[in-house]
Design a protein around this motif. Structure first.
Motif, short mmCIF file in Angstrom:
data_model
loop_
_atom_site.label_atom_id
_atom_site.label_comp_id
_atom_site.label_asym_id
_atom_site.label_seq_id
_atom_site.Cartn_x
_atom_site.Cartn_y
_atom_site.Cartn_z
N PHE A 43 5.00 -3.66 -2.99
CA PHE A 43 4.21 -2.79 -2.14
C PHE A 43 2.72 -3.04 -2.31
CE2 PHE A 43 6.89 0.44 -0.16
CZ PHE A 43 8.08 0.26 -0.83
N TYR A 62 5.75 1.17 6.27
CA TYR A 62 6.28 2.51 6.06
C TYR A 62 5.17 3.53 6.28
CZ TYR A 62 10.44 0.61 3.77
OH TYR A 62 11.60 -0.06 3.49
N LYS A 74 4.45 13.59 2.93
CA LYS A 74 4.44 14.23 1.63
C LYS A 74 5.54 13.72 0.70
CE LYS A 74 1.78 18.12 2.90
NZ LYS A 74 1.57 19.53 2.99
N LYS A 75 6.51 13.11 1.26
CA LYS A 75 7.65 12.74 0.41
C LYS A 75 7.94 11.24 0.46
CE LYS A 75 9.92 17.15 0.09
NZ LYS A 75 11.17 17.92 0.31
N ALA A 76 9.18 10.90 0.77
CA ALA A 76 9.59 9.50 0.70
C ALA A 76 9.00 8.70 1.86
CB ALA A 76 11.11 9.41 0.74
N PRO A 77 8.75 7.42 1.64
CA PRO A 77 8.31 6.56 2.75
C PRO A 77 9.38 6.52 3.85
CG PRO A 77 8.06 5.45 0.63
CD PRO A 77 8.86 6.68 0.37
N GLN A 94 4.15 7.32 4.93
CA GLN A 94 4.47 8.27 3.89
C GLN A 94 3.62 9.51 4.06
OE1 GLN A 94 3.75 7.10 -0.21
NE2 GLN A 94 5.46 8.37 -0.91
N GLY A 129 -1.49 0.87 -0.13
CA GLY A 129 -1.48 1.86 0.93
C GLY A 129 -2.84 2.08 1.56
N LEU A 152 2.11 2.33 4.16
CA LEU A 152 2.41 1.35 3.12
C LEU A 152 2.96 0.07 3.75
CD1 LEU A 152 4.26 3.75 0.66
CD2 LEU A 152 2.02 2.74 0.28
#
Lengths: 111, 111
Positions: free
Chosen positions: A101, A36, A40-43, A38, A104, A88
């Motif tokens: 997870f 993923y 500023k927000k959701a992955p 990422q 990162g 991630l």
């Protein structure tokens, strides 16, 4: 206990460089490994890898999985400032139906 | 197609207060998840659900509760907020194809 470890923790490169991000895992009942991005927000989803040795590619990004060595890499060629993000790695298991997870890798691409 | 919707986007709580983070998905996904992400870290699973009426603990469930009365909704409840619960919370759902969809996150600060 399941474990996903990413390296390096952070990376600073210049535009045009190529980077390789690493993800190693120890997970029982492995189903797939996911990458993923990422910002500023959701992955946001990049790749899902289930088979060893088969490269997944999307533009300048590519990824490959080694199920024998329990390892995956994410390559980004000709990096751009828009690639700056946290990347991630997560592993999905057959049992439990959940993602584990890694911590990162924070990538910063300087102009 | 809204995907996964989380509300609120931001919230400040005082120690000891309670609140519910809302999560709704319109993709008819059976699997739903709550993750928290602390600064500079990966995502940790709080609770998950494999279908309406079924919930289970993840890696860090203490201080939280969930319910799943419908397929669409999976609210997360904080009963007695503590500073250690300051984090960004992500709700996610997973369809039968294996892909995960994340909500845009709720940034919670407990002071």
């Amino acid at each position: 206990e399941d474990k996903v470890v990413q390296s390096p923790l952070s990376l600073v490169v210049h535009e045009g460089d190529t980077v390789t991000l690493n993800c190693s895992y120890e997970v029982t009942n492995f189903r797939s490994l996911l990458w993923y991005k990422q910002e500023k927000k959701a992955p946001t989803f990049l790749f899902m890898l289930t088979s060893s040795g088969i490269e997944k590619k999307s533009g300048r990004l590519s990824s490959i999985l080694d199920k024998k060595e329990l390892f995956s890499i994410l390559n980004i060629t000709a990096t751009q400032t828009g690639d700056s993000a946290v990347y991630l790695c997560a592993v999905d298991r057959n049992a439990g139906n959940m993602l584990t997870f890694g911590g990162g890798t924070r990538l910063m691409v300087k102009p | 197609n809204a995907g996964v919707t989380q509300t609120p986007k931001f919230r400040i709580l005082k120690i000891g207060q309670s609140m519910t983070l809302q999560c709704t998905q319109d993709m008819n996904h059976n699997y739903m998840y709550w993750y928290r992400q602390d600064p500079g870290m990966g995502l940790k699973l709080i609770y998950y659900s494999v279908g309406a009426g079924i919930t289970d603990k993840g890696e860090v469930p203490n201080g939280y509760n969930v319910s799943r009365s419908t397929t669409e909704d999976f609210p997360l409840r904080l009963e007695l907020a503590a500073p250690s619960q300051t984090s960004v919370y992500f709700c996610a759902s997973r369809g039968t194809g294996g892909g995960y969809t994340f909500g845009s996150g709720t940034r919670l600060t407990v002071v």
